[in-house]
Design an enzyme around this catalytic site. Structure first.
Site, PDB file in Angstrom:
ATOM      1  N   LYS A   2       0.834  -1.207   0.000  1.00  0.00           N
ATOM      2  CA  LYS A   2       0.000   0.000   0.000  1.00  0.00           C
ATOM      3  C   LYS A   2       0.865   1.252   0.000  1.00  0.00           C
ATOM      4  CE  LYS A   2      -3.134  -0.072   3.125  1.00  0.00           C
ATOM      5  NZ  LYS A   2      -3.943   0.070   4.353  1.00  0.00           N
ATOM      6  N   LYS A  60       3.427  -2.333  11.240  1.00  0.00           N
ATOM      7  CA  LYS A  60       2.140  -2.298  11.952  1.00  0.00           C
ATOM      8  C   LYS A  60       2.394  -2.707  13.390  1.00  0.00           C
ATOM      9  CE  LYS A  60      -2.291  -1.551  11.199  1.00  0.00           C
ATOM     10  NZ  LYS A  60      -2.966  -0.686  10.208  1.00  0.00           N
ATOM     11  N   ASP A  89      -5.176   3.308  14.241  1.00  0.00           N
ATOM     12  CA  ASP A  89      -5.922   2.247  13.538  1.00  0.00           C
ATOM     13  C   ASP A  89      -7.107   1.932  14.446  1.00  0.00           C
ATOM     14  OD1 ASP A  89      -5.696   0.287  11.139  1.00  0.00           O
ATOM     15  OD2 ASP A  89      -6.091  -1.071  12.804  1.00  0.00           O
ATOM     16  N   ASN A 140     -13.740   5.882  12.438  1.00  0.00           N
ATOM     17  CA  ASN A 140     -13.130   6.956  11.645  1.00  0.00           C
ATOM     18  C   ASN A 140     -13.343   6.746  10.143  1.00  0.00           C
ATOM     19  OD1 ASN A 140     -10.511   7.609   9.965  1.00  0.00           O
ATOM     20  ND2 ASN A 140     -10.737   9.200  11.502  1.00  0.00           N
TER      21      ASN A 140
HETATM   22  P1  NDP Z   1     -12.207   2.630  14.429  1.00  0.00           P
HETATM   23  O1  NDP Z   1     -11.727   2.012  15.686  1.00  0.00           O
HETATM   24  O2  NDP Z   1     -12.401   4.089  14.362  1.00  0.00           O
HETATM   25  O3  NDP Z   1     -13.568   1.927  13.979  1.00  0.00           O
HETATM   26  C1  NDP Z   1     -13.647   0.560  13.756  1.00  0.00           C
HETATM   27  C2  NDP Z   1     -15.097   0.214  13.451  1.00  0.00           C
HETATM   28  O4  NDP Z   1     -15.151  -1.155  13.048  1.00  0.00           O
HETATM   29  C3  NDP Z   1     -16.005   0.343  14.664  1.00  0.00           C
HETATM   30  O5  NDP Z   1     -17.297   0.681  14.230  1.00  0.00           O
HETATM   31  C4  NDP Z   1     -15.959  -1.074  15.239  1.00  0.00           C
HETATM   32  O6  NDP Z   1     -17.083  -1.410  16.015  1.00  0.00           O
HETATM   33  C5  NDP Z   1     -15.934  -1.899  13.982  1.00  0.00           C
HETATM   34  N1  NDP Z   1     -15.324  -3.197  14.254  1.00  0.00           N
HETATM   35  C6  NDP Z   1     -14.095  -3.433  14.782  1.00  0.00           C
HETATM   36  N2  NDP Z   1     -13.888  -4.755  14.916  1.00  0.00           N
HETATM   37  C7  NDP Z   1     -15.015  -5.340  14.464  1.00  0.00           C
HETATM   38  C8  NDP Z   1     -15.421  -6.687  14.341  1.00  0.00           C
HETATM   39  N3  NDP Z   1     -14.607  -7.696  14.723  1.00  0.00           N
HETATM   40  N4  NDP Z   1     -16.652  -6.933  13.807  1.00  0.00           N
HETATM   41  C9  NDP Z   1     -17.462  -5.928  13.420  1.00  0.00           C
HETATM   42  N5  NDP Z   1     -17.131  -4.634  13.526  1.00  0.00           N
HETATM   43  C10 NDP Z   1     -15.923  -4.353  14.030  1.00  0.00           C
HETATM   44  O7  NDP Z   1     -11.165   2.121  13.297  1.00  0.00           O
HETATM   45  P2  NDP Z   1     -10.899   2.718  11.852  1.00  0.00           P
HETATM   46  O8  NDP Z   1     -12.160   3.275  11.307  1.00  0.00           O
HETATM   47  O9  NDP Z   1      -9.704   3.579  11.944  1.00  0.00           O
HETATM   48  O10 NDP Z   1     -10.463   1.419  11.045  1.00  0.00           O
HETATM   49  C11 NDP Z   1     -11.396   0.601  10.330  1.00  0.00           C
HETATM   50  C12 NDP Z   1     -10.667  -0.229   9.305  1.00  0.00           C
HETATM   51  O11 NDP Z   1      -9.963   0.625   8.381  1.00  0.00           O
HETATM   52  C13 NDP Z   1      -9.601  -1.193   9.845  1.00  0.00           C
HETATM   53  O12 NDP Z   1      -9.552  -2.345   9.030  1.00  0.00           O
HETATM   54  C14 NDP Z   1      -8.323  -0.402   9.665  1.00  0.00           C
HETATM   55  O13 NDP Z   1      -7.185  -1.241   9.600  1.00  0.00           O
HETATM   56  C15 NDP Z   1      -8.595   0.246   8.324  1.00  0.00           C
HETATM   57  N6  NDP Z   1      -7.776   1.418   8.044  1.00  0.00           N
HETATM   58  C16 NDP Z   1      -7.809   2.523   8.870  1.00  0.00           C
HETATM   59  C17 NDP Z   1      -7.044   3.611   8.573  1.00  0.00           C
HETATM   60  C18 NDP Z   1      -7.158   4.881   9.353  1.00  0.00           C
HETATM   61  O14 NDP Z   1      -6.627   5.895   8.871  1.00  0.00           O
HETATM   62  N7  NDP Z   1      -7.814   4.925  10.477  1.00  0.00           N
HETATM   63  C19 NDP Z   1      -6.119   3.607   7.418  1.00  0.00           C
HETATM   64  C20 NDP Z   1      -6.248   2.447   6.550  1.00  0.00           C
HETATM   65  C21 NDP Z   1      -7.034   1.401   6.908  1.00  0.00           C
HETATM   66  P3  NDP Z   1     -16.938  -1.507  17.617  1.00  0.00           P
HETATM   67  O15 NDP Z   1     -16.937  -0.093  18.089  1.00  0.00           O
HETATM   68  O16 NDP Z   1     -18.140  -2.287  18.045  1.00  0.00           O
HETATM   69  O17 NDP Z   1     -15.643  -2.228  17.892  1.00  0.00           O
END
Ligand code: NDP
Length: 451
Positions: free
Chosen positions: A118, A130, A170, A244
């Site tokens: 990436k 990571k 993350d 996020n």
């Molecule tokens: P957040 O912690 O802000 O949000 C994660 C979301 O996913 C929450 O709504 C959470 O729900 C849900 N979630 C987490 N684990 C599970 C699960 N096992 N089953 C169902 N829902 C789940 O994280 P981000 O938004 O930052 O990250 C989300 C994804 O994006 C990840 O895969 C991350 O690696 C990827 N990503 C993020 C980046 C970033 O800039 N933040 C960059 C590139 C990729 P709950 O609150 O119930 O846990």
């Protein structure tokens, strides 16, 4: 250099499985990349004889450490922390930190491996890494989260640095956690330097960083649609997650005239047939970031919406889908449901949210499918720009960074088309991303010789 006996793909994968027993996520990620790279390397002896793929699939190092902290009831708690430094051929290790009970060495190795490709795709000088811990910030007080972050950084600080390894946020690591970790780094080292990204704007953070991953995933979708003379305007979208990435993806879909039907968390999903507009998205951001609530609370606030406990949103009919929660959250059956319901494009905000057999369903149906390593690269790209701003001791404005993000996502889309165009109008974006990401890292490794 001696000409090697090429091992074929099944033999290569057998070796990966043998060396990484039980690490299913890591093996899955290597398999997905290796099947494309093997085709690409067929007539390229230099990559084979230098064992480039084998070397990229063996992290430079995996650091594992104990994290002790005291909870509010004075109990001593013990967690495990890691930093996986996968490859720094093209720049300092760069990649997020995840705090979640599901974090294991396998999950972090898969994420660091993916991150290598990436980061290469962004065109910026960043290697892949990571980290994280099996710590659950949910239900913890601010003071407990602070003590955990400080303890985590007390070990991590010796492995990172602005030219060595630059972690970011993350899952479970947002502005609050980055603030606590950066504060502790500064206290221990007595240095203010750009060692973490995703910082607050008051202390070296970049404009557009919170928005970058979700917006970027939508820009990638926009580019895929534009390639087919189509647009997001008027399309319905199903999105998973409510963190996020998901909330910013929803925001950008709405800005471009699309209608967001769902969001979710690990408890279930909400379906709002009227559309989740900006006002509702702002309410969710406040719920998640400030009140630390659950998505189920949405239906008490917005009538007409329904909550589906314990379910995922992929059965809701839509034009486009954006998985933005976590890995392996969309399986073969769910991919089939999306295709049967007429989905035309999938853009992954999360990392590896679709299982391998789910990806095959999208390929067979020849829909537009943007894998996470390309579609969600906007986040790390703006993190790279945060590093540049910190190094220059300068802060660029929102407009400039917004334009840079759209240009970067357009560039990533172009690279995917260059290596993934199948000649019949279909673009295999997975293949395109894998090959384009691999080539730059591989060529740098060849230049270094055997190191
Ligand atoms: P957040 O912690 O802000 O949000 C994660 C979301 O996913 C929450 O709504 C959470 O729900 C849900 N979630 C987490 N684990 C599970 C699960 N096992 N089953 C169902 N829902 C789940 O994280 P981000 O938004 O930052 O990250 C989300 C994804 O994006 C990840 O895969 C991350 O690696 C990827 N990503 C993020 C980046 C970033 O800039 N933040 C960059 C590139 C990729 P709950 O609150 O119930 O846990």
């Amino acid at each position: 250099m001696a000409v090697s006996d090429h091992v074929d793909l099944p033999t290569f994968m057998e070796g990966v499985k043998k060396r990484n027993p039980g690490q299913t996520e890591f093996i899955q990620a290597v398999q997905e990349v290796a099947q494309d790279i093997y085709g690409f390397m067929e007539d390229k002896e230099a990559y084979h004889s230098a064992q480039i793929l084998r070397r990229i699939a063996e992290p430079d190092r995996v650091v594992s450490f104990r994290v002790c902290w005291e909870d509010d009831n004075h109990n001593i708690r013990v967690q495990r922390g890691w930093r996986v430094q996968n490859n720094n051929a093209i720049g300092p290790y760069k990649g997020g930190v995840r705090f979640h009970p599901s974090v294991t060495e396998s999950v972090l190795k898969f994420l660091a491996f993916e991150q290598t490709f990436k980061n290469s795709l962004t065109g910026l000088p960043m290697g892949g890494g990571k980290g994280g811990a099996n710590f659950n910030p949910k239900g913890k007080s601010d003071a407990e989260v602070m003590r955990f972050c400080q303890s985590f950084m007390t070990e991590l600080y010796r492995h990172i640095g602005p030219d060595t390894d630059v972690p970011a946020g993350d899952i479970g690591v947002g502005g609050r956690e980055i603030g606590y970790m950066f504060g502790q780094y500064k206290r221990i080292t007595n240095r203010w330097e750009g060692v973490l990204t995703g910082k607050g704007l008051e202390y070296g953070g970049s404009q557009m960083r919170p928005e970058a991953t979700g917006y970027g995933a939508v820009y990638f979708l926009e580019n895929m649609l534009k390639h087919k003379n189509d647009s997001i305007d008027g399309k319905t979208a199903v999105i998973s997650g409510s963190g996020n990435v998901a909330t910013h993806a929803a925001e950008q879909i709405t800005k471009q005239g699309g209608k967001v039907l769902t969001l979710s968390d690990s408890g279930g999903f909400i379906h709002d047939p009227d559309g989740i507009d900006q006002e509702k998205i702002d309410w969710i951001k406040d719920l998640k970031n400030n009140r630390r609530g659950r998505i189920s609370e949405y239906v008490d606030e917005f009538k007409g919406a329904s909550y589906h406990d314990g379910e995922r949103p992929w059965g809701v009919a839509c034009d486009v889908a954006l998985p933005c929660a976590t890995q392996n959250e969309l399986n073969k059956e769910e991919a089939k449901m999306l295709v049967d319901n007429g989905v035309i494009g999938v853009s992954e905000g999360a990392n590896m949210p679709t299982t391998l057999d789910g990806v095959h369903v999208f390929h067979d149906a020849k829909i537009m499918y943007g894998p996470g390593k390309a579609a969600n690269a906007g986040g790390v790209a703006v993190s790279g720009l945060e590093m540049s701003q910190n190094a220059e001791r300068i802060a660029w404005d929102n407009e400039r960074l917004g334009n840079m993000l759209t240009d970067l996502m357009r560039g990533i889309h172009e690279k995917c088309v260059e290596y993934g165009d199948q000649g019949d109008g279909y673009v295999d974006y997975v293949k395109g991303a894998n090959i384009a990401g691999f080539k730059k890292v591989a060529d740098a490794m060849l230049a270094y010789g055997v190191v």
